[in-house]
Design a protein around this motif. Structure first.
Motif, PDB file in Angstrom:
ATOM      1  N   ALA A 169       2.261  -9.977   7.712  1.00  0.00           N
ATOM      2  CA  ALA A 169       1.592 -11.157   8.268  1.00  0.00           C
ATOM      3  C   ALA A 169       0.882 -11.969   7.198  1.00  0.00           C
ATOM      4  CB  ALA A 169       0.606 -10.738   9.369  1.00  0.00           C
ATOM      5  N   PRO A 198       0.797  -1.229   0.000  1.00  0.00           N
ATOM      6  CA  PRO A 198       0.000   0.000   0.000  1.00  0.00           C
ATOM      7  C   PRO A 198       0.835   1.288   0.000  1.00  0.00           C
ATOM      8  CG  PRO A 198      -0.172  -1.137   2.110  1.00  0.00           C
ATOM      9  CD  PRO A 198       0.568  -2.052   1.195  1.00  0.00           C
ATOM     10  N   ASN A 212      -7.531   3.049  12.933  1.00  0.00           N
ATOM     11  CA  ASN A 212      -8.553   2.032  12.784  1.00  0.00           C
ATOM     12  C   ASN A 212      -8.476   0.964  13.863  1.00  0.00           C
ATOM     13  OD1 ASN A 212     -10.561   1.585  10.791  1.00  0.00           O
ATOM     14  ND2 ASN A 212      -9.509  -0.345  10.311  1.00  0.00           N
ATOM     15  N   SER A 213      -7.244   0.557  14.189  1.00  0.00           N
ATOM     16  CA  SER A 213      -7.087  -0.602  15.071  1.00  0.00           C
ATOM     17  C   SER A 213      -6.302  -0.296  16.338  1.00  0.00           C
ATOM     18  CB  SER A 213      -6.374  -1.741  14.321  1.00  0.00           C
ATOM     19  OG  SER A 213      -7.099  -2.106  13.175  1.00  0.00           O
ATOM     20  N   ARG A 263       3.088  -4.909  12.136  1.00  0.00           N
ATOM     21  CA  ARG A 263       3.129  -4.817  10.686  1.00  0.00           C
ATOM     22  C   ARG A 263       4.145  -3.742  10.371  1.00  0.00           C
ATOM     23  NH1 ARG A 263      -0.108  -8.116  11.638  1.00  0.00           N
ATOM     24  NH2 ARG A 263      -2.135  -8.591  10.711  1.00  0.00           N
ATOM     25  N   PRO A 280      -6.052  -2.681  -1.033  1.00  0.00           N
ATOM     26  CA  PRO A 280      -7.145  -3.449  -1.628  1.00  0.00           C
ATOM     27  C   PRO A 280      -8.358  -2.545  -1.870  1.00  0.00           C
ATOM     28  CG  PRO A 280      -6.231  -4.615   0.260  1.00  0.00           C
ATOM     29  CD  PRO A 280      -5.554  -3.275   0.210  1.00  0.00           C
ATOM     30  N   ARG A 281      -8.520  -1.577  -0.969  1.00  0.00           N
ATOM     31  CA  ARG A 281      -9.556  -0.557  -1.132  1.00  0.00           C
ATOM     32  C   ARG A 281      -8.870   0.795  -1.346  1.00  0.00           C
ATOM     33  NH1 ARG A 281     -12.285  -3.274   4.131  1.00  0.00           N
ATOM     34  NH2 ARG A 281     -12.799  -5.151   2.980  1.00  0.00           N
ATOM     35  N   LEU A 307      -5.553   6.193   1.177  1.00  0.00           N
ATOM     36  CA  LEU A 307      -4.745   4.984   1.247  1.00  0.00           C
ATOM     37  C   LEU A 307      -5.126   4.085   0.087  1.00  0.00           C
ATOM     38  CD1 LEU A 307      -2.617   3.840   3.107  1.00  0.00           C
ATOM     39  CD2 LEU A 307      -4.427   2.707   4.390  1.00  0.00           C
ATOM     40  N   SER A 323      -7.563 -10.666   7.711  1.00  0.00           N
ATOM     41  CA  SER A 323      -7.781  -9.595   8.680  1.00  0.00           C
ATOM     42  C   SER A 323      -7.007  -8.339   8.287  1.00  0.00           C
ATOM     43  CB  SER A 323      -7.393 -10.052  10.088  1.00  0.00           C
ATOM     44  OG  SER A 323      -6.005 -10.313  10.109  1.00  0.00           O
ATOM     45  N   ASN A 324      -6.030  -8.475   7.399  1.00  0.00           N
ATOM     46  CA  ASN A 324      -5.343  -7.293   6.879  1.00  0.00           C
ATOM     47  C   ASN A 324      -6.315  -6.297   6.242  1.00  0.00           C
ATOM     48  OD1 ASN A 324      -2.732  -7.799   7.608  1.00  0.00           O
ATOM     49  ND2 ASN A 324      -2.036  -8.441   5.576  1.00  0.00           N
ATOM     50  N   LEU A 325      -7.421  -6.813   5.704  1.00  0.00           N
ATOM     51  CA  LEU A 325      -8.382  -5.922   5.042  1.00  0.00           C
ATOM     52  C   LEU A 325      -8.912  -4.847   5.981  1.00  0.00           C
ATOM     53  CD1 LEU A 325     -10.571  -8.221   2.766  1.00  0.00           C
ATOM     54  CD2 LEU A 325      -8.921  -6.473   2.066  1.00  0.00           C
ATOM     55  N   ASN A 326      -9.002  -5.159   7.273  1.00  0.00           N
ATOM     56  CA  ASN A 326      -9.521  -4.169   8.238  1.00  0.00           C
ATOM     57  C   ASN A 326      -8.720  -2.878   8.177  1.00  0.00           C
ATOM     58  OD1 ASN A 326     -10.924  -6.412   8.908  1.00  0.00           O
ATOM     59  ND2 ASN A 326     -10.022  -6.677  10.941  1.00  0.00           N
ATOM     60  N   ASP A 327      -7.410  -3.020   7.933  1.00  0.00           N
ATOM     61  CA  ASP A 327      -6.547  -1.840   7.910  1.00  0.00           C
ATOM     62  C   ASP A 327      -6.126  -1.477   6.492  1.00  0.00           C
ATOM     63  OD1 ASP A 327      -6.633  -1.658  10.712  1.00  0.00           O
ATOM     64  OD2 ASP A 327      -5.064  -3.170  10.894  1.00  0.00           O
ATOM     65  N   ASN A 328      -6.822  -2.037   5.504  1.00  0.00           N
ATOM     66  CA  ASN A 328      -6.533  -1.787   4.090  1.00  0.00           C
ATOM     67  C   ASN A 328      -5.124  -2.214   3.711  1.00  0.00           C
ATOM     68  OD1 ASN A 328      -7.447  -1.035   1.567  1.00  0.00           O
ATOM     69  ND2 ASN A 328      -6.831   1.093   1.781  1.00  0.00           N
ATOM     70  N   LEU A 329      -4.643  -3.254   4.363  1.00  0.00           N
ATOM     71  CA  LEU A 329      -3.356  -3.840   4.004  1.00  0.00           C
ATOM     72  C   LEU A 329      -3.608  -5.000   3.033  1.00  0.00           C
ATOM     73  CD1 LEU A 329      -1.686  -3.793   7.540  1.00  0.00           C
ATOM     74  CD2 LEU A 329      -1.324  -2.192   5.633  1.00  0.00           C
ATOM     75  N   PRO A 330      -2.596  -5.382   2.256  1.00  0.00           N
ATOM     76  CA  PRO A 330      -2.831  -6.345   1.173  1.00  0.00           C
ATOM     77  C   PRO A 330      -3.188  -7.747   1.662  1.00  0.00           C
ATOM     78  CG  PRO A 330      -0.499  -5.743   1.307  1.00  0.00           C
ATOM     79  CD  PRO A 330      -1.229  -4.838   2.236  1.00  0.00           C
ATOM     80  N   VAL A 380     -17.966  -8.129   7.593  1.00  0.00           N
ATOM     81  CA  VAL A 380     -17.539  -7.849   6.219  1.00  0.00           C
ATOM     82  C   VAL A 380     -16.662  -8.984   5.718  1.00  0.00           C
ATOM     83  CG1 VAL A 380     -16.158  -6.316   4.776  1.00  0.00           C
ATOM     84  CG2 VAL A 380     -17.694  -5.350   6.503  1.00  0.00           C
ATOM     85  N   ASN A 381     -15.679  -9.371   6.538  1.00  0.00           N
ATOM     86  CA  ASN A 381     -14.738 -10.398   6.106  1.00  0.00           C
ATOM     87  C   ASN A 381     -15.434 -11.744   5.928  1.00  0.00           C
ATOM     88  OD1 ASN A 381     -12.863  -8.435   6.154  1.00  0.00           O
ATOM     89  ND2 ASN A 381     -11.669  -9.227   7.877  1.00  0.00           N
ATOM     90  N   TYR A 441      -3.066   5.099   9.311  1.00  0.00           N
ATOM     91  CA  TYR A 441      -4.419   4.584   9.126  1.00  0.00           C
ATOM     92  C   TYR A 441      -4.629   3.359  10.006  1.00  0.00           C
ATOM     93  CZ  TYR A 441      -8.777   2.911   7.346  1.00  0.00           C
ATOM     94  OH  TYR A 441     -10.077   2.491   7.275  1.00  0.00           O
ATOM     95  N   ARG A 442      -3.569   2.564  10.126  1.00  0.00           N
ATOM     96  CA  ARG A 442      -3.719   1.358  10.937  1.00  0.00           C
ATOM     97  C   ARG A 442      -4.006   1.715  12.397  1.00  0.00           C
ATOM     98  NH1 ARG A 442       0.021  -2.695  12.912  1.00  0.00           N
ATOM     99  NH2 ARG A 442      -1.159  -4.624  13.196  1.00  0.00           N
TER     100      ARG A 442
END
Lengths: 318, 318, 318, 318
Positions: free
Chosen positions: B230, A112, A241-242, A227, A151-152, A148, B105-112, B52-53, A237-238
């Motif tokens: 991860a 990303p 969000n988390s 990460r 994937p999105r 960002l 779970s990477n999707l939660n933070d828009n990671l690949p 979502v996931n 962003y991480r």
């Protein structure tokens, strides 16, 4: 379902809304171009990643200018990494700082990348803008945000009244408000740091990370995740969000990355604080640092307030 | 410009081509859904990332089945994480192993996140397929590949004759051959490992990482970079593209991630070897490990051959 | 769900499949460009519709060539409206005739446009192809098809074994088989003709149309509908799908449109016959007309067999 | 480059802007769904065109409601063809009339369809809205517009200060202002009429059409072109863009189409007049007709002012 357009129409300050609207178009175009990568270039030969990235960066700048250069509220733009500013309307009330492709080399490996922007109010409108006009502490920001590209395509914005997050619906091209009132979670067990620089970390940082890696056996009494994507925008962003902590310490090594204050640290810090978190240089609030120049840099630690406070405590101890 | 369709039409083995074609459609649909994230669900309330996931994973499985369940060359499918297999045509010659959303779970933070697939030839066609049919060492794979959902949607494939990489042109929906004959670079200064688990690393891994972090002052005489997401699929694409070493050691801790042999380690190892690199468990070639069950797991180290050899040497020493 | 790629992989004749695959990519790129219209050009000034169309036509030709110019089965291409042919591989077995943007001026008003293609087998491969090689009656076509750019992007294909229709799923960029085994309905009450030319119609056509317009009070004993879009490709798809008759008579007026035999009438007639309908010049089967040159033109009446037969009867009477 | 969002941000009346913004999102979603056609339904069986259209119509209504039902400036919505209205906020100042899919059966043959909307100001806000509130002559409209789903997705809008046209950039999902200040050309040689109804035309219409078809030999001294797509929205966009006359006369036949005054004729007439043209019932200005009910219908002639005046002259003569 609330789109970014509707959200902007609801803003009191039309000037901000117009600037953010132009930024959003630039972000969508940049995301589309970034997704095509090498395909934006002539396919009769195989372009190098460097060529692709250079073309993308140029294109990202161009689409922003195409959107904003006639915005009459805009007095000037400073692009990340450029020593000169782009003057706009001398009567304009606002200054824009923009980093179109933060962490761009990540694209080579399909990791990303992000954009960051910061909008400042000018001290004295009515004359051509100067570099000095941009040299304000982050507390003077009226708006900041990130996009960002992963994937999105997402973006997170603040105008000083909390943080709202949007997800691009690629089917139709709308940013939709999917994360209203983003709040950094208090409880988290995440950290992000460049472990390849471990020998060069300040003692406070070393202590913080070691305590995390000891996990449930250590003083933190829980296992941590990490990460690392070599991008403060991705890291910010991480944490938005988390939760958890993003660490970009000063390693004292020439050539090692340190966060640009105006184009990176200030907007990320504004977002973090507006989402209930903190952003520190280790010894103080990022937003209060006065920039010495367009290219001023600072150590950057941002995330959950408790984690930032803990790290600041360790800095005070060492 | 060569599209995946044209590439598949050029394959000698039509049965592989048909399976890969179905996988490619599933990947495109999954990428589109993943990009919309929360927007795939009813927007009258804010869905949790977990919901979502879960929806995405279900959808990814459905689109694959919609594509492939009538493929008459397919004897059975094993989805990652599922104890049961899905029988196909008893006369079919091929078995498919598929991990639709690796590192979800990477999707939660828009990671690949990524997908991985592996195609095996059946030992004895002509009867309903059994779990035992899938329990073959990776050397028996006839095709393998990954898809990676990041700023771009890319995929990398092998049918035993090198690795080719494709980038999705979202404008028109074609996978275009942008990275023909992918070769892992010999020279690199990258590694990827979960630093949060440092205290639990085997000694050989600790030595390898410490030597990297010492940089130009240490025995490696150069500065290293690292990333960590991860995800073995994300890590594998990074080494395919940029070289270096991806490390997922056995930490000996229950609950800690170890690579699924059949759905992850085997296809990634096939790709790595076909791209001129290596994949090891630390003590031997991944592709030669015989699986004890669908859920067998192995330590996974993959990347440039020199780096894998170096680490194997350290394992031999300790 | 069957995609065009899977459909092509199932074809016996790989050479056709490769050519059709290249055409499909060109069609998708052309549809995407046509949908953006003026936006494909620099937006700092407002381009004229003529400039937009010229750019689109050039682009449509380029994307086709980028797809097909290295196809070794292709001996030559003839683009609609061009006096010269483009020679390909002297050893190639096939000739392609292509009209990339039939009825292009319709785009100015956002009305549908289409593409048509025809593939002929060469009489004597093994030498550079000549214009004469293209001058074969339509019965010699081995494949033909149309694409239609309207609210949807659709295409309809034949390789001499019926007609199959595909709809582009823009979300992911796949042509999906949505209309397998297209059959022209026997019963219909539709016709399509350019009413602005009524005074110049042949007597047979006048009689046919007048009987339709008399509706339930006239000899046809039912009310008719009509559409007119000045495009034989658009009209042909309508009769393929909904039946009735498309009429493009010879008005005897210089400058009035008459269907190009090789690039338009022949492929549409092949599709019509393969879908259970007919195509006539009024006095004979379109597919049997021997072309006098690349630019030979014919009157074109195509649709339900009963309607074509009725009109031919009127021509015989007058 | 100006996007619709920026255009709306520049509007003085925020309430209109918010409504138009919601309409634009609905239009984009509807266009995307219409483009997928049968693919919006389960593909395990082949759905009938009727089912597809029914699903599309339902979806188009739903997306509009999802966008607008919480707009607090909206007192009520009337959907075309529905005898009941949908009450909104009793305090709302505006009424919306919407035809989501005008000429929907065109989709079966991939011919263009459109949407039309009209916004009226309520006579007396502050109480639940009634059907009677909608029964206002078209002169009371504060905004009107159309969207057209063809090769492009375009829309044309007026708020009483000229007409502006936008083209959807599907790559990124923005409506971009490509046709600012649309003016109906004075000179044109186009007409649009349903020739299948010729025997039932009023004498004035017959005379007008016959003079056109005589072309350069007749009293008009030029050759005319025609198109017919059985859609007033499609026809209206064509005259907005290219001039000429669209004719939808009263044929006196039950079951024959006559323009709905409120949902079709009024918004199209508002656009035509704002673009420098005219819209007439043959005997008077469309905008001055007082509707007798939600389903009131009128003959509709719209286009270049000279052509409308000429036809009105013929009506006066006969």
């Amino acid at each position: 379902m609330i789109t970014l357009t509707q959200y902007l129409l609801g803003m009191r300050e039309t000037a901000h809304a117009t600037l953010i609207s132009g930024l959003a178009v630039a972000v969508k175009l940049t995301a589309a171009a970034a997704s095509r990568g090498p395909l934006i270039l002539d396919q009769t030969r195989q372009p190098s990643p460097r060529e692709v990235n250079r073309s993308l960066r140029r294109l990202a700048g161009q689409v922003l200018l195409a959107q904003l250069q006639e915005a009459d509220q805009l007095a000037g733009i400073s692009f990340a990494g450029q020593p000169q500013i782009l003057p706009g309307n001398p009567e304009g009330r606002y200054l824009l700082l923009f980093d179109a492709m933060h962490g761009m080399s990540n694209l080579n490996d399909n990791l990303p990348v992000g954009s960051a922007f910061s909008i400042l109010e000018r001290p004295e409108p009515g004359r051509p803008c100067l570099i000095e006009d941009f040299l304000q502490p982050g507390t003077r920001q009226v708006s900041a945000g990130i996009a960002l590209f992963g994937p999105r395509t997402i973006c997170a914005l603040t105008t000083g009244d909390g943080v709202d997050g949007f997800t691009l619906d690629r089917d139709v091209g709308n940013f939709v408000l999917t994360h209203p009132h983003l709040r950094i979670p208090d409880e988290s067990a995440m950290f992000a740091i460049d472990a390849s620089q471990a020998p060069h970390w300040p003692a406070a940082v070393r202590r913080y990370v070691e305590e995390c890696t000891l996990g449930s056996d250590g003083p933190r009494r829980q296992d941590f995740h990490m990460r690392w994507n070599a991008s403060a925008v991705v890291g910010a962003y991480r944490v938005l969000n988390s939760g958890g902590l993003f660490l970009a310490p000063d390693t004292g090594r020439s050539g090692h990355w340190l966060a640009p204050l105006l184009h990176t640290a200030a907007p990320l810090a504004f977002l973090a604080e507006q989402a209930g978190g903190s952003a520190s240089t280790g010894t103080g609030r990022v937003l209060e640092v006065s920039p010495s120049g367009l290219d001023a840099r600072v150590p950057l630690f941002l995330g959950s307030s408790d984690e930032v406070a803990r790290l600041e405590g360790y800095f005070a101890d060492h």
